[in-house]
Design a protein around this motif. Sequence first.
Motif, PDB file in Angstrom:
ATOM      1  N   GLY A 170       0.827  -1.202   0.000  1.00 31.68           N
ATOM      2  CA  GLY A 170       0.000   0.000   0.000  1.00 31.68           C
ATOM      3  C   GLY A 170       0.860   1.250   0.000  1.00 31.68           C
ATOM      4  N   ARG A 211      -1.984  -1.212  -3.557  1.00 30.77           N
ATOM      5  CA  ARG A 211      -2.919  -0.088  -3.481  1.00 30.77           C
ATOM      6  C   ARG A 211      -2.131   1.184  -3.741  1.00 30.77           C
ATOM      7  NH1 ARG A 211      -6.638   0.727   1.701  1.00 30.77           N
ATOM      8  NH2 ARG A 211      -7.436   2.403   0.345  1.00 30.77           N
ATOM      9  N   SER A 265      -7.149  -4.503   4.085  1.00 27.55           N
ATOM     10  CA  SER A 265      -6.792  -3.457   3.132  1.00 27.55           C
ATOM     11  C   SER A 265      -5.719  -2.511   3.650  1.00 27.55           C
ATOM     12  CB  SER A 265      -8.040  -2.672   2.721  1.00 27.55           C
ATOM     13  OG  SER A 265      -8.883  -2.398   3.816  1.00 27.55           O
TER      14      SER A 265
END
Length: 381
Positions: A19, A61, A292
């Motif tokens: 991420g 991400r 996430s």
Amino acid sequence: MSDPMRPAESPFRSLFLAGFECSTHRRADGRRLDLIAATGHDRHARADYRALAAHGIGAARDGFRWHRIETAPGRYDWSSARPMLEAAREAGLPIIWDLCHYGWPDDLDIWSGAFVTRFAAFAAAAARLVREVSGAPPLLCTVNEISYWAWAGGDVGRIGPCAIGAGPVLKRQLVRAALAAAAAVRAVEPAARFIQAEPAIHVVGGPDAESRDAAAAYREVQYEALDMMTGRIAPELGGDPGALDIVGLNFYPDNQWVQGGGTIPLGHHAYRPFRAMLAEAYRRYRRPLLVSETGAEGTAKAAWLHYVCAEVRAAQAEGVPVLGICLYPILDYPGWENDRPCAVGLFSDADAAGHRRVDQPLAAEIREQGARLATGRGDGA
């Protein structure tokens, strides 16, 4: 819309994702942050993406910076996004693109209907660009962490729009925007996939009934944005079960606390196992899950990943479809409030040549946990 009861295939090529911090909000003092620029990721995206493969990371991400792209209503300058898309294509890296990570164009009133309609148009245009450059269906997170943003920007004035006591109103507005954006994207790219990332929290009350009730109510609020997205509550916003594709859960060491008190540390008797939180979210929405965001700072990084991975394996063994774990942020970054160097990443800040040091203990833990997750081995194997 997709069938909310049908398990969806994973769009990721690995269990670990990277991420890249892409927050673009304004602080209470008016300063706009741009973490993609602050970490040098915009300048070194090709090297950053290539570096992931050596650690078994095959997806990521990242973010589009809406405030830099929409230079006037309906006018888009993609010069900040296209090079990153091209770098991801060259690396063969599937990326979840965040479209609104706490920031929006300065000329736009976040409380207005125009915010919703312009964001939907921007999302559709972004989806077309992703398809054009990558040749693959877009993979998007439309509005990141609605619950946190409603609190930080609507209740306590920490980030834009820096309101006080308006969290519920901001949450509804952000849900409207997320729903409108998803509909606009599906109209131009029916095969698009979506992640809705929300904090996973646990709150414990004190010895009195009032405190326990307040803690239980606060804990339940973590699902409010997702319930609005699915139409369980506030159906006038237009929610529908098919609005959810992959449910993302952001989980950090400070995501459990005592109501009105401090953080509950890992190992405390009141600490709720992450596997139980994953299972609860799956039972509620029956959608595949993604961790996430997760990570810790300094010497806690490897130990925290060890815990999270063990809990994910345990949840998977109980039938919870967790598709992956996103190490967030993957790069060290300057802190939001004071630019303090935050040693949270697998990779350090870049030097003048674009080279980043690797956190070797975290890299070793990623290798070990990657093998265990791939084979289904437990800690006692």
